[in-house]
Design a protein around this motif. Structure first.
Motif, PDB file in Angstrom:
ATOM      1  N   HIS A  77       0.834  -1.200   0.000  1.00 15.61           N
ATOM      2  CA  HIS A  77       0.000   0.000   0.000  1.00 15.61           C
ATOM      3  C   HIS A  77       0.875   1.258   0.000  1.00 15.61           C
ATOM      4  CE1 HIS A  77      -2.895   3.012   1.418  1.00 15.61           C
ATOM      5  NE2 HIS A  77      -3.845   2.182   0.993  1.00 15.61           N
ATOM      6  N   ASP A  78       1.952   1.237   0.744  1.00 15.42           N
ATOM      7  CA  ASP A  78       2.809   2.413   0.864  1.00 15.42           C
ATOM      8  C   ASP A  78       3.555   2.739  -0.418  1.00 15.42           C
ATOM      9  OD1 ASP A  78       2.009   2.584   3.474  1.00 15.42           O
ATOM     10  OD2 ASP A  78       3.842   1.714   4.323  1.00 15.42           O
ATOM     11  N   ARG A  79       3.688   1.782  -1.323  1.00 16.77           N
ATOM     12  CA  ARG A  79       4.426   2.002  -2.568  1.00 16.77           C
ATOM     13  C   ARG A  79       3.500   2.130  -3.774  1.00 16.77           C
ATOM     14  NH1 ARG A  79       7.629  -1.097   0.776  1.00 16.77           N
ATOM     15  NH2 ARG A  79       9.893  -0.848   0.616  1.00 16.77           N
ATOM     16  N   SER A  80       2.226   2.314  -3.542  1.00 19.86           N
ATOM     17  CA  SER A  80       1.254   2.330  -4.635  1.00 19.86           C
ATOM     18  C   SER A  80       0.316   3.519  -4.476  1.00 19.86           C
ATOM     19  CB  SER A  80       0.460   1.023  -4.635  1.00 19.86           C
ATOM     20  OG  SER A  80      -0.233   0.853  -3.408  1.00 19.86           O
ATOM     21  N   PHE A  81      -0.571   3.694  -5.457  1.00 19.56           N
ATOM     22  CA  PHE A  81      -1.568   4.762  -5.360  1.00 19.56           C
ATOM     23  C   PHE A  81      -2.927   4.237  -5.816  1.00 19.56           C
ATOM     24  CE2 PHE A  81       0.573   5.226  -9.452  1.00 19.56           C
ATOM     25  CZ  PHE A  81      -0.457   5.463 -10.357  1.00 19.56           C
ATOM     26  N   ALA A  82      -3.965   4.930  -5.397  1.00 18.62           N
ATOM     27  CA  ALA A  82      -5.328   4.435  -5.566  1.00 18.62           C
ATOM     28  C   ALA A  82      -5.781   4.456  -7.016  1.00 18.62           C
ATOM     29  CB  ALA A  82      -6.290   5.259  -4.713  1.00 18.62           C
ATOM     30  N   ALA A  83      -6.591   3.474  -7.373  1.00 23.43           N
ATOM     31  CA  ALA A  83      -7.276   3.417  -8.667  1.00 23.43           C
ATOM     32  C   ALA A  83      -8.763   3.245  -8.374  1.00 23.43           C
ATOM     33  CB  ALA A  83      -6.742   2.262  -9.505  1.00 23.43           C
TER      34      ALA A  83
END
Length: 403
Positions: free
Chosen positions: A64-70
Motif C-alpha cells: 500500500h505504501d508504494r502504490s496509489f489508488a485506482a
C-alpha cells in the motif's frame, strides 16, 4: 519442520514464502536473476482480491505504501467522446480499492518483507532439474551446479516455467494472443488523468490506457495487435522505435493518447502477450506450480498478479491443514483451477486473439460505432460494479479449515 523450495522470486514466490511462514512451514526462495527481478516490467494494478490476500499474510502495508489508488475507469471513443465511467472497487465491504504500482516496487516490497521475516532468498539460481530421492525428498539442481533439498517444491517461475515442463514434458506452451503490450512512464503528462482514475481509449488501431500518480508521473499502456516477435526482434527495438510504433497507431485518433506517447522519453518497455488457457498437470506428489507457471493470463483483465497472490495463500492454507503433500496439492488445484481458468478465458476474449478479425473490426466505422454505443449503454445501466464482481470480490478465508 517441513521445508519448501520455492522456484521464482517474482510475485507468487515471495508471497508463497510469507504465507508458508504464517502456516508454520519454512522455505527458501530461489531466484534466477543474479540481483533480483525488480527491474523487470513496467506497472500493474492489484485489485481488491489480491490486496485482501496480501492482508491475510500481513503484507498489505508495504505494498500500500508504494502504490496509489485506482478508484474508477473512464472509457472514450477514438473521437474523444466519453462513453461512461465505472468504479473499480467492487462490491466487497472491506474497504479495499485497487492500487497501481510499478512492478519493480512490488518486487522490492515483497523481497524486503521476506527479508524482514528472515526468509532466505538466493539469487542466480536457475532451475534445470528436480528429482525425488529414495527418502521422498525433492532435490533441485540449478544451472550454476548447486543443489538444494526440501520436502516439496513450488514452481513460481512464471510464463516460461521450467517446473511446469519438468512436471509434464507435454505441457502446453504459452500461446501468443495476437498483441504486443507497450508500457511507458513520463514525469509530467500534457494530459494528466484525474486523481484515482484510469482513462481507457478505444482507438482505431489499438487500445490505450493511462493513469496519473498523485506525485505527478503518468503511466500508460497500449495493446497493439500484431504477430509474435522473436526474442531477438524484441531486444533489438529501441524505446524510440516503440514510441514511434505507438504514435503511428494513435495518430489519427482525436484523443490524448498520441500526445502522451510523444511526450514520453526512453522509459518505454514492450513485450509479446501470452496466455495459457489450461495446464493439465499442476502437481505431482512433491511438486506444484502456482501463478503464471500454472495459468498465465493476458494482461487485459489486469488480474495476473492478484491471481498469483491468491494462489500462494490458498496453497499455504492447504499445506497447513492437509499435512499429506499430495492431498494438499490436490485440494489446492480443486480450489483454484475453475476460477483461474475462467479469468484467463475472459482476459483472452478481451485481447481478441484473432489479429485479422480484430483488424477487420477496427477498419469498419460502423463496427466501431456499434461497439461504442454498446459500451455506453452498458456503462449507463451499470454505474455500479459491472459483471466482474465475481473476480474482485473473491476472498481467501484463512481461518477456514481445508478438508
Amino acid at each position: 519442520m517441513t521445508r519448501a523450495l520455492i522456484i521464482g522470486g517474482g510475485v507468487a514466490g515471495p508471497v508463497a514464502a510469507l504465507a508458508l511462514r504464517k502456516a508454520g512451514i519454512d522455505s527458501t526462495v530461489y531466484e534466477a536473476y543474479p540481483r533480483g527481478a525488480d527491474d523487470v516490467g513496467a506497472f500493474l494494478m492489484l485489485f481488491a482480491n489480491g490486496l485482501a490476500a496480501l492482508r491475510t499474510v500481513d503484507a498489505l502495508a508495504p505494498v500500500h505504501d508504494r502504490s496509489f489508488a485506482a478508484e474508477s475507469v473512464e472509457f472514450y471513443s477514438r473521437a474523444g467522446e466519453r462513453l461512461g465511467r465505472r468504479p473499480l472497487r467492487g462490491s466487497g465491504g472491506d474497504g479495499l480499492s485497487p492500487r497501481t504500482m510499478e512492478r519493480a516496487a512490488l518486487n522490492r516490497a515483497l523481497h524486503e518483507e521476506a527479508a524482514r521475516r528472515s526468509i532466505p532468498v538466493e539469487h542466480g539460481k536457475r532451475l534445470v532439474d528436480a528429482t525425488t530421492d529414495a527418502n521422498g525428498r525433492v532435490v533441485a539442481a540449478f544451472d550454476d551446479g548447486s543443489h538444494a533439498e526440501g520436502d516439496l517444491l513450488i514452481g513460481a517461475d512464471g510464463l516460461h516455467s521450467r517446473t511446469r515442463a519438468l512436471l509434464d514434458p507435454g505441457a502446453p506452451r504459452p500461446r501468443h494472443v495476437g498483441q504486443s503490450t507497450v508500457c511507458g512512464r513520463l514525469p509530467h503528462s500534457p494530459e494528466a488523468a484525474p486523481p484515482g482514475t484510469y482513462r481507457m481509449i478505444y482507438g482505431k488501431e489499438a487500445f490505450f490506457g493511462c493513469t496519473t500518480a498523485p506525485d505527478g508521473p503518468t503511466y500508460w499502456f497500449a495493446n497493439i495487435p500484431g504477430q509474435e516477435l522473436s526474442r531477438d526482434a524484441l531486444a533489438a527495438r529501441t524505446p524510440a522505435q516503440w514510441r514511434q510504433r505507438v504514435l503511428d497507431v494513435f495518430a489519427d485518433d482525436a484523443t490524448p493518447a498520441a500526445g502522451i506517447v510523444a511526450a514520453t522519453g526512453t522509459d518505454i518497455v514492450a513485450s509479446n502477450t501470452y496466455d495459457i488457457p489450461s495446464t493439465p498437470v499442476w502437481h505431482s506428489r512433491s511438486t506444484v506450480i502456482i501463478g503464471d507457471a500454472a495459468h498465465a493470463t493476458a494482461p487485459n483483465a489486469a488480474q495476473g498478479a492478484s491471481l498469483a497472490i491468491e494462489d500462494a495463500v490458498v496453497l499455504a492454507q492447504c499445506l497447513r491443514d492437509l499435512p499429506d503433500t499430495a492431498r494438499a496439492f490436490a485440494a489446492y488445484e480443486r480450489l483454484r483451477r475453475e476460477r483461474v481458468e475462467r479469468v484467463v478465458a475472459l482476459s483472452g476474449r478481451l485481447a481478441n486473439r484473432d489479429p485479422d478479425a480484430a483488424a477487420a473490426a477496427r477498419s469498419s466505422s460502423e463496427a466501431a460505432r456499434v461497439r461504442d454505443a454498446r459500451t455506453a449503454r452498458a456503462l449507463d445501466r451499470d454505474e455500479g460494479q459491472g459483471d466482474s464482481d465475481w473476480i474482485r470480490d473473491y476472498r481467501v478465508d484463512w481461518d477456514e479449515k481445508v478438508r
